[in-house]
Write a protein that holds these residues in place. Structure first.
Motif, PDB file in Angstrom:
ATOM      1  N   PHE A 102      26.703   2.711 -44.548  1.00 42.16           N
ATOM      2  CA  PHE A 102      26.871   3.324 -43.233  1.00 42.16           C
ATOM      3  C   PHE A 102      26.156   4.666 -43.121  1.00 42.16           C
ATOM      4  O   PHE A 102      25.578   4.982 -42.078  1.00 42.16           O
ATOM      5  N   SER A 103      26.169   5.458 -44.170  1.00 34.59           N
ATOM      6  CA  SER A 103      25.542   6.780 -44.091  1.00 34.59           C
ATOM      7  C   SER A 103      24.022   6.682 -43.933  1.00 34.59           C
ATOM      8  O   SER A 103      23.421   7.452 -43.192  1.00 34.59           O
ATOM      9  N   SER A 104      23.402   5.741 -44.595  1.00 30.96           N
ATOM     10  CA  SER A 104      21.958   5.574 -44.411  1.00 30.96           C
ATOM     11  C   SER A 104      21.647   5.002 -43.023  1.00 30.96           C
ATOM     12  O   SER A 104      20.603   5.300 -42.448  1.00 30.96           O
ATOM     13  N   TYR A 105      22.561   4.215 -42.464  1.00 28.05           N
ATOM     14  CA  TYR A 105      22.391   3.718 -41.104  1.00 28.05           C
ATOM     15  C   TYR A 105      22.436   4.874 -40.103  1.00 28.05           C
ATOM     16  O   TYR A 105      21.613   4.952 -39.189  1.00 28.05           O
ATOM     17  N   VAL A 106      23.393   5.797 -40.276  1.00 31.71           N
ATOM     18  CA  VAL A 106      23.510   6.951 -39.381  1.00 31.71           C
ATOM     19  C   VAL A 106      22.271   7.843 -39.516  1.00 31.71           C
ATOM     20  O   VAL A 106      21.735   8.338 -38.516  1.00 31.71           O
ATOM     21  N   ALA A 107      21.794   8.038 -40.740  1.00 28.75           N
ATOM     22  CA  ALA A 107      20.580   8.845 -40.941  1.00 28.75           C
ATOM     23  C   ALA A 107      19.381   8.184 -40.280  1.00 28.75           C
ATOM     24  O   ALA A 107      18.553   8.860 -39.658  1.00 28.75           O
ATOM     25  N   SER A 108      19.272   6.872 -40.392  1.00 28.95           N
ATOM     26  CA  SER A 108      18.170   6.141 -39.763  1.00 28.95           C
ATOM     27  C   SER A 108      18.261   6.230 -38.242  1.00 28.95           C
ATOM     28  O   SER A 108      17.249   6.417 -37.559  1.00 28.95           O
ATOM     29  N   LEU A 109      19.468   6.121 -37.716  1.00 28.02           N
ATOM     30  CA  LEU A 109      19.658   6.202 -36.269  1.00 28.02           C
ATOM     31  C   LEU A 109      19.340   7.597 -35.749  1.00 28.02           C
ATOM     32  O   LEU A 109      18.709   7.751 -34.699  1.00 28.02           O
ATOM     33  N   SER A 110      19.735   8.633 -36.496  1.00 28.81           N
ATOM     34  CA  SER A 110      19.439   9.991 -36.045  1.00 28.81           C
ATOM     35  C   SER A 110      17.936  10.261 -36.068  1.00 28.81           C
ATOM     36  O   SER A 110      17.412  10.942 -35.181  1.00 28.81           O
ATOM     37  N   MET A 111      17.219   9.759 -37.058  1.00 28.49           N
ATOM     38  CA  MET A 111      15.761   9.917 -37.080  1.00 28.49           C
ATOM     39  C   MET A 111      15.119   9.172 -35.914  1.00 28.49           C
ATOM     40  O   MET A 111      14.148   9.639 -35.327  1.00 28.49           O
ATOM     41  N   PHE A 112      15.677   8.016 -35.555  1.00 31.40           N
ATOM     42  CA  PHE A 112      15.174   7.280 -34.402  1.00 31.40           C
ATOM     43  C   PHE A 112      15.349   8.107 -33.132  1.00 31.40           C
ATOM     44  O   PHE A 112      14.443   8.196 -32.302  1.00 31.40           O
ATOM     45  N   LEU A 113      16.509   8.727 -32.977  1.00 30.36           N
ATOM     46  CA  LEU A 113      16.748   9.551 -31.782  1.00 30.36           C
ATOM     47  C   LEU A 113      15.837  10.775 -31.754  1.00 30.36           C
ATOM     48  O   LEU A 113      15.306  11.132 -30.693  1.00 30.36           O
ATOM     49  N   ILE A 114      15.627  11.421 -32.889  1.00 27.89           N
ATOM     50  CA  ILE A 114      14.732  12.584 -32.946  1.00 27.89           C
ATOM     51  C   ILE A 114      13.304  12.173 -32.606  1.00 27.89           C
ATOM     52  O   ILE A 114      12.624  12.839 -31.824  1.00 27.89           O
ATOM     53  N   ASN A 115      12.848  11.063 -33.171  1.00 29.70           N
ATOM     54  CA  ASN A 115      11.492  10.595 -32.874  1.00 29.70           C
ATOM     55  C   ASN A 115      11.339  10.214 -31.408  1.00 29.70           C
ATOM     56  O   ASN A 115      10.301  10.478 -30.795  1.00 29.70           O
ATOM     57  N   THR A 116      12.365   9.620 -30.821  1.00 31.96           N
ATOM     58  CA  THR A 116      12.298   9.250 -29.411  1.00 31.96           C
ATOM     59  C   THR A 116      12.261  10.489 -28.520  1.00 31.96           C
ATOM     60  O   THR A 116      11.484  10.551 -27.556  1.00 31.96           O
ATOM     61  N   ILE A 117      13.069  11.505 -28.839  1.00 31.81           N
ATOM     62  CA  ILE A 117      13.062  12.743 -28.055  1.00 31.81           C
ATOM     63  C   ILE A 117      11.707  13.444 -28.175  1.00 31.81           C
ATOM     64  O   ILE A 117      11.156  13.928 -27.178  1.00 31.81           O
ATOM     65  N   LEU A 118      11.142  13.479 -29.386  1.00 31.60           N
ATOM     66  CA  LEU A 118       9.822  14.085 -29.562  1.00 31.60           C
ATOM     67  C   LEU A 118       8.746  13.316 -28.804  1.00 31.60           C
ATOM     68  O   LEU A 118       7.841  13.915 -28.219  1.00 31.60           O
ATOM     69  N   PHE A 119       8.847  11.998 -28.802  1.00 30.14           N
ATOM     70  CA  PHE A 119       7.881  11.178 -28.067  1.00 30.14           C
ATOM     71  C   PHE A 119       7.934  11.479 -26.573  1.00 30.14           C
ATOM     72  O   PHE A 119       6.902  11.691 -25.932  1.00 30.14           O
ATOM     73  N   VAL A 120       9.131  11.534 -26.025  1.00 33.92           N
ATOM     74  CA  VAL A 120       9.279  11.814 -24.594  1.00 33.92           C
ATOM     75  C   VAL A 120       8.762  13.223 -24.276  1.00 33.92           C
ATOM     76  O   VAL A 120       8.076  13.437 -23.270  1.00 33.92           O
ATOM     77  N   GLY A 121       9.048  14.192 -25.159  1.00 40.02           N
ATOM     78  CA  GLY A 121       8.561  15.549 -24.945  1.00 40.02           C
ATOM     79  C   GLY A 121       7.047  15.647 -24.993  1.00 40.02           C
ATOM     80  O   GLY A 121       6.434  16.340 -24.176  1.00 40.02           O
TER      81      GLY A 121
END
Length: 117
Positions: free
Chosen positions: A72-91
């Motif tokens: 679960f912890s690696s899943y949460v880390a993977s999901l948070s990196m996905f959200l950061i990359n998506t926010i950077l992409f939109v920016g």
């Protein structure tokens, strides 16, 4: 082409961005009554964000890659990196669009330049 640089997409994107800046400088220095300066400025504004669109594409590709997780912890880390990359992409895409449109282009270009350091 010289040493295969045409297949180096990062180099091509950076070169197009530099050419866009030079075209904007030329449009500023050449006052034309025929509208050539306005067209040159438009082409320059469209070419400047080329490098940032390339980086945005890299972020999108890294955000869409599938990471297999075992707990679960690696899943949460993977999901948070996905959200950061998506926010950077939109920016990056929004900043590039603002520079191309000429809305607050100096401030946005400064933020994009600081981001690319």
């Amino acid at each position: 082409f010289l040493y295969g640089q045409l297949s180096n997409f990062e180099f091509v994107a950076e070169s197009l961005s530099i050419v866009g800046g030079l075209l904007l400088l030329r449009a500023h220095l050449v006052a034309s009554s025929e509208g050539v300066g306005a067209r040159t400025q438009l082409v320059g504004r469209l070419l400047i964000p080329a490098m940032y669109v390339y980086y945005a594409g890299q972020f999108l590709f890294s955000a869409l890659t599938y990471d297999e997780t075992s707990n679960f912890s690696s899943y949460v880390a993977s999901l948070s990196m996905f959200l950061i990359n998506t926010i950077l992409f939109v920016g990056l895409v929004a900043g590039s669009a603002l520079v191309a449109a000429g809305l607050r282009s100096r401030a946005v270009a400064l933020v994009l330049a600081l981001f690319s350091l």
